[in-house]
Structure formats: structure tokens, C-alpha cells
Design a protein around this motif. Sequence first.
Motif, PDB file in Angstrom:
ATOM      1  N   PRO A  43      13.388  86.630 -47.765  1.00 49.63           N
ATOM      2  CA  PRO A  43      13.429  88.073 -47.348  1.00 49.63           C
ATOM      3  C   PRO A  43      14.417  88.636 -45.967  1.00 49.63           C
ATOM      4  CG  PRO A  43      11.987  86.686 -46.832  1.00 49.63           C
ATOM      5  CD  PRO A  43      12.678  86.148 -47.569  1.00 49.63           C
ATOM      6  N   LEU A  44      15.840  89.271 -46.002  1.00 50.89           N
ATOM      7  CA  LEU A  44      16.786  89.056 -44.789  1.00 50.89           C
ATOM      8  C   LEU A  44      17.407  89.912 -44.876  1.00 50.89           C
ATOM      9  CD1 LEU A  44      17.208  85.324 -45.363  1.00 50.89           C
ATOM     10  CD2 LEU A  44      16.814  86.361 -43.189  1.00 50.89           C
ATOM     11  N   SER A  45      16.735  91.515 -43.958  1.00 57.42           N
ATOM     12  CA  SER A  45      17.242  92.677 -44.054  1.00 57.42           C
ATOM     13  C   SER A  45      18.750  92.393 -43.240  1.00 57.42           C
ATOM     14  CB  SER A  45      16.669  93.318 -43.797  1.00 57.42           C
ATOM     15  OG  SER A  45      15.775  93.183 -42.925  1.00 57.42           O
ATOM     16  N   PRO A  46      19.612  93.425 -43.636  1.00 58.15           N
ATOM     17  CA  PRO A  46      20.686  93.162 -42.207  1.00 58.15           C
ATOM     18  C   PRO A  46      20.347  93.561 -41.053  1.00 58.15           C
ATOM     19  CG  PRO A  46      21.336  95.035 -43.524  1.00 58.15           C
ATOM     20  CD  PRO A  46      19.842  94.699 -44.260  1.00 58.15           C
ATOM     21  N   ALA A  47      18.714  94.119 -40.956  1.00 58.52           N
ATOM     22  CA  ALA A  47      18.640  94.344 -39.689  1.00 58.52           C
ATOM     23  C   ALA A  47      17.752  92.723 -38.388  1.00 58.52           C
ATOM     24  CB  ALA A  47      16.872  95.279 -39.009  1.00 58.52           C
ATOM     25  N   ARG A  48      17.351  92.232 -39.854  1.00 55.07           N
ATOM     26  CA  ARG A  48      16.763  90.941 -39.997  1.00 55.07           C
ATOM     27  C   ARG A  48      17.150  89.725 -39.637  1.00 55.07           C
ATOM     28  NH1 ARG A  48      11.754  89.558 -43.405  1.00 55.07           N
ATOM     29  NH2 ARG A  48      10.883  90.271 -41.417  1.00 55.07           N
ATOM     30  N   THR A  66      24.489  83.624 -46.680  1.00 57.72           N
ATOM     31  CA  THR A  66      23.661  82.997 -47.919  1.00 57.72           C
ATOM     32  C   THR A  66      24.126  82.833 -48.585  1.00 57.72           C
ATOM     33  OG1 THR A  66      22.526  85.184 -46.943  1.00 57.72           O
ATOM     34  CG2 THR A  66      21.883  83.882 -48.879  1.00 57.72           C
ATOM     35  N   HIS A  81      27.564  88.013 -43.341  1.00 60.72           N
ATOM     36  CA  HIS A  81      26.818  88.760 -42.360  1.00 60.72           C
ATOM     37  C   HIS A  81      27.420  88.495 -41.295  1.00 60.72           C
ATOM     38  CE1 HIS A  81      23.943  90.213 -45.696  1.00 60.72           C
ATOM     39  NE2 HIS A  81      24.195  91.387 -45.163  1.00 60.72           N
ATOM     40  N   GLY A  85      25.057  92.536 -38.409  1.00 63.27           N
ATOM     41  CA  GLY A  85      24.439  92.995 -39.842  1.00 63.27           C
ATOM     42  C   GLY A  85      24.924  93.575 -40.603  1.00 63.27           C
ATOM     43  N   GLU A  87      28.211  93.639 -43.363  1.00 63.71           N
ATOM     44  CA  GLU A  87      28.831  92.783 -44.949  1.00 63.71           C
ATOM     45  C   GLU A  87      30.235  92.545 -44.131  1.00 63.71           C
ATOM     46  OE1 GLU A  87      27.916  91.333 -49.413  1.00 63.71           O
ATOM     47  OE2 GLU A  87      27.170  92.937 -48.310  1.00 63.71           O
ATOM     48  N   ALA A 293      11.790  93.213 -39.694  1.00 63.42           N
ATOM     49  CA  ALA A 293      12.791  93.503 -40.660  1.00 63.42           C
ATOM     50  C   ALA A 293      13.759  94.565 -41.337  1.00 63.42           C
ATOM     51  CB  ALA A 293      11.668  93.605 -41.896  1.00 63.42           C
TER      52      ALA A 293
END
Length: 293
Positions: A43-48, A66, A81, A85, A87, A293
Motif C-alpha cells: 500500500p504505497l502510493s506516491p504521496a505515501r 521497491t 521513486h 514521489g 518515479e 495515502a
Amino acid sequence: MRGAGFRPRPSLPILPRVLIPFRKMHGLGNDFVVVDGRHGALPLSPARIAAIADRHRGIGCDQFITLEPAAAGADVFMRIHNPDGSEAGACGNATRCVASLLMAETGRDAVTVRTVSGELPGERLPGGRIRVDMGHPRFGWEDVPLAEAMDTAHLPLALGPVADPAACSMGNPHATFFVDDLDALDWRALGPQLEQHPLFPDRANIGFAQVVAPDHLRVAIWERGAGPTLACGSGACATLVNAHRRGLAIRRARVELPGGVLELEWRLDGAVLMTGPVATAFLGQIDPDSFPA
């Protein structure tokens, strides 16, 4: 007072939090949070990721890495990343760190790391240093990329005391300015403006290089999406490549960064080899629910 018909409300079960193990690693101080996503999505969004990468409110890192499953031909897929956030396509120091992890995991002295920019073979050398093949630099204006067609060996770009950089792609965009005295240059003030210059539609990593000798270069790099870092592996590769294109360096040289020295070789077959140390700082666990998130 509880009446005769009072029934206590059943308590809700406390669900265990999902914690994500991580490893904090670095190459010459260029530091990474490395998580293993090979066994399922995380559960790793760019914001997180950006929140975790924050050095004051999170764990802090130059890049968040990752590990993901890879198809045949590679041992792992490495997703990179930046701390904002976004890539990234390449990271040489992270590649060495991940290669060392895979070697420890498999017991082998040679592995292949796949990124969005291609496959990067790595090997362990005597003394524990790790060498990776960073692939072939690309020089077309559309490969860097630049906003319009031009000679990538001499860009019509100047800002204050720096001018006339050379550009190439090492899986991510780089521009290298050559200066007489790196210590006298306020490159931290120039970096963010040049990173965002309209000439670079995808932004760019900006290097400021001093040629000490044909086999010795000093460089400071403003990393795209990360700012000043102690080391940048792909930036060191771009520095050697661009210096050789200008006739300023030979194909094999020591590239000195604020965090230490990398050994670089641009082989005649086009591949750029990068050798240096890796280290693990500590292990820990991330509670993703502690970050937005």
C-alpha cells in the motif's frame, strides 16, 4: 445505572496493523529505503512514499526502492521513486545496493537488476565492492530528452557563472556543466533553476564538474526530484561520458563526489561500468497507516 435489560455492546476486534519491513542502505551516503514487494502489492502510493521519504516527519531517503517480481532474464525488478514521489528511470548507487542484497540472498556473485530503463548486470569484486553495468548512454536530443533538436554535446544554456553543458541519458536525463573551481561555485542555488529549465521537458539531473586530471573528476549533482545528494551514480556516469565527449577525460577515471569516490569506465563497446561500496545502515518496519495515502 444499568437497567435489567442492559446488554454490553460487543467489542470490535482490533485488527493487526500491516507493517512493511524495510532496509535503510546507502552508497557513499546516497541513501535508500528498500522494501520487498515481490510477494504481493504494497500500500504505497506516491504521496505515501513522499511522506516516508521526508527527513523530518518520515524515515528519510534520497530514493525509495521497491523490489518487484521480474520476468525471465533478470533476478528482480527495481522500481525507483524520488523523495517527491515521482518515479525515476535509473539510480546507480541503488542498483549496487540491490545487487548486493540479491547476491547475499542467492549466494551468487553475479545478478541482473531490471529497471524501467533496462537490465543492469552486477557483480561482486574482491573486497566486497559491487560493480554494475549501467548500460549505454544515449545522445539524441529526443533521448535525453530535450525540448527541441540540438547538439547534445553543447547545449545553448547558461545561468550566472555556468554555461555550455553537455547532455546525455543514462536511463534518466543529465546535463553536465564544466567549471574551473567547484568549491567556489554556489551550485545549490543554480541546481533547482536548471532542473526546471524549459529545455528539459522531463526536468533533468544537473551536474557541476571540475576536471582535476584526465583520470580524476570532481562533481556535485543536483538530482531531479531530490536536490543535493552526497552521491549520484548515474550522474557520475554521465559526468565521465560527457567529459570524454569534450576531450577532457579518458575513458577510465575516478569520479569524486561529496560522499566519496566511484570508479568509472566507459568501455569501447559503449557500456559504462561503475564500481563502489554499499552499506546497510539499519533495518526497521513501516506502518503505512501512519502516513497519508
